[in-house]
Scaffold this active site. Structure first.
Site, PDB file in Angstrom:
ATOM      1  N   ARG A  83      47.637  12.114 -12.538  1.00  0.00           N
ATOM      2  CA  ARG A  83      46.636  12.666 -11.634  1.00  0.00           C
ATOM      3  C   ARG A  83      46.202  11.645 -10.582  1.00  0.00           C
ATOM      4  O   ARG A  83      46.002  11.994  -9.419  1.00  0.00           O
ATOM      5  CB  ARG A  83      45.434  13.188 -12.424  1.00  0.00           C
ATOM      6  CG  ARG A  83      44.515  14.079 -11.587  1.00  0.00           C
ATOM      7  CD  ARG A  83      43.508  14.815 -12.449  1.00  0.00           C
ATOM      8  NE  ARG A  83      42.566  13.901 -13.083  1.00  0.00           N
ATOM      9  CZ  ARG A  83      41.570  14.298 -13.879  1.00  0.00           C
ATOM     10  NH1 ARG A  83      41.402  15.581 -14.144  1.00  0.00           N
ATOM     11  NH2 ARG A  83      40.742  13.423 -14.428  1.00  0.00           N
ATOM     12  N   LYS A 185      41.350  13.843  -6.970  1.00  0.00           N
ATOM     13  CA  LYS A 185      40.079  13.289  -7.462  1.00  0.00           C
ATOM     14  C   LYS A 185      39.616  12.194  -6.496  1.00  0.00           C
ATOM     15  O   LYS A 185      39.712  10.993  -6.782  1.00  0.00           O
ATOM     16  CB  LYS A 185      40.250  12.770  -8.890  1.00  0.00           C
ATOM     17  CG  LYS A 185      38.931  12.623  -9.647  1.00  0.00           C
ATOM     18  CD  LYS A 185      39.189  12.412 -11.131  1.00  0.00           C
ATOM     19  CE  LYS A 185      37.915  12.115 -11.910  1.00  0.00           C
ATOM     20  NZ  LYS A 185      36.970  13.242 -11.962  1.00  0.00           N
ATOM     21  N   GLU A 221      35.084  26.095  -9.562  1.00  0.00           N
ATOM     22  CA  GLU A 221      34.623  25.000 -10.418  1.00  0.00           C
ATOM     23  C   GLU A 221      33.156  25.149 -10.776  1.00  0.00           C
ATOM     24  O   GLU A 221      32.396  25.852 -10.105  1.00  0.00           O
ATOM     25  CB  GLU A 221      34.859  23.640  -9.736  1.00  0.00           C
ATOM     26  CG  GLU A 221      36.325  23.254  -9.678  1.00  0.00           C
ATOM     27  CD  GLU A 221      36.558  21.750  -9.728  1.00  0.00           C
ATOM     28  OE1 GLU A 221      35.636  21.001 -10.064  1.00  0.00           O
ATOM     29  OE2 GLU A 221      37.681  21.334  -9.443  1.00  0.00           O
TER      30      GLU A 221
END
Length: 341
Positions: A83, A185, A221
């Site tokens: 990620r 992220k 989210e």
């Protein structure tokens, strides 16, 4: 444990504590250096660093857990490695080889072993890897140099009073743009969420729910976590969208729901107007594992799922299974656990 630290493990929160060592590696002239453990928790960077001006930075979050027999283990660090590299690619930063990433995490945990909380306290060692663009550069372009750093802090259990449902409110703000950086992220996503979170908190909610930015009809989210729901016919459903951060906890729960609990699972649209299909709901992420959702307020109406005070039975089973795997009490799937030796 090599050294005693004066910490009240049962009263730890989620706040910064300076531990003894952190790992720092620098990228310059096309490659990363070997990296080293250092005691200094201050970074000195150029005033013209892209991390400061153009948001060229990303980060990760994972934990080290102490098992009943005193071992220390990491949970799926290879997924954090994948990620962080996805985030790096998205904003033109050099990738970190998986071996280097995992080795850096292990080195930091071993060097700060006495900060790994004892088994049974519910506390863990939170690990924060990050990459920032640095060096002298004022143009809007990728940085000439980069720093990869990993530090750690002991943190308490997310739920002080035990697993309990909380309520959320649907936000009118967007977390990310369609085809933007929602799936990476990066810090900008979190900066954008600070104000909507404050608005929700002032209204008495734990956080806000973000809908899809294109149509505002689908849940994406829950604050800084991923959403899941349990349907009346016992299906585990979670949203699918390129602007959702792919939660390692969520993908672990998808596997556990199917392989451990024998449930059907699905990634798909979760329409905000069709919450009646769910008997339970939750938010999931590294910090809390699972935050049970009591209710969601949308357009002035509070939709309650299982209960505003009691955790649903499936949510509890999912939580107990994943928590058990992380702390070594439940057999983990192949490759999920890396022991720190």
């Amino acid at each position: 444990m090599s050294k005693n630290v004066n910490i009240d493990w049962s009263n730890l929160g989620f706040s910064y504590i300076k531990t003894d060592f952190r790992y720092v590696s620098r990228w310059k002239d096309g490659s990363w250096d070997e990296g080293q453990l250092v005691e200094d928790n201050q970074l000195t960077i150029s005033e013209a660093s892209t991390a400061l001006h153009y948001g060229q930075q990303c980060f990760e979050g994972l934990k080290a857990y102490r098992t009943k027999d005193g071992k220390i283990q990491l949970f799926r660090p290879d997924q954090n490695s994948k990620r962080i590299n996805n985030s790096c690619r998205r904003i033109l930063m050099p990738e970190i080889p998986e071996e280097k990433f995992i080795d850096a995490c292990i080195k930091v945990v071993k060097a700060n072993e006495h900060y790994v909380p004892p088994y049974g306290t519910g506390a863990t060692l939170y690990i924060r890897p990050f990459v920032i663009g640095v060096g002298d550069n004022i143009g809007v372009k990728t940085a000439p140099e980069f720093i990869f750093c990993v530090f750690c802090i002991p943190v308490g259990p997310y739920f002080k009073g035990g697993l309990a449902p909380v309520n959320f409110i649907v936000s009118e703000y967007d977390r990310a743009a369609p085809y933007g950086t929602g799936g990476a992220k990066v810090g900008g996503n979190y900066a954008a969420s600070l104000y909507p979170h404050e608005v929700a908190a002032k209204k008495g909610f734990a956080d806000c729910i973000y809908l899809d930015p294109a149509t505002h009809t689908k849940i994406e989210e829950v604050g800084a976590a991923n959403f899941f729901g349990i349907t009346k016919d016992n299906k585990f459903i979670t949203p699918q969208s390129p602007s959702i951060l792919p939660s390692i906890t969520k993908y672990s729960l998808l596997y556990i729901a199917k392989e451990y609990l024998g449930m059907e699972t699905e990634e798909g649209d979760v329409l905000i107007d069709n919450l009646d299909r769910f008997t339970e709901a939750g938010a999931c992420g590294t910090a809390a594992v699972i935050t049970p959702i009591g209710g969601i307020e949308y357009k002035g109406n509070l939709h309650v799922f299982h209960s505003e005070t009691e955790v649903g039975p499936i949510t509890k089973k999912l939580y107990d299974t994943l928590y058990g795997i992380q702390f070594g009490d439940v057999k983990a799937p192949e490759g999920w656990i890396v022991e720190v030796k």
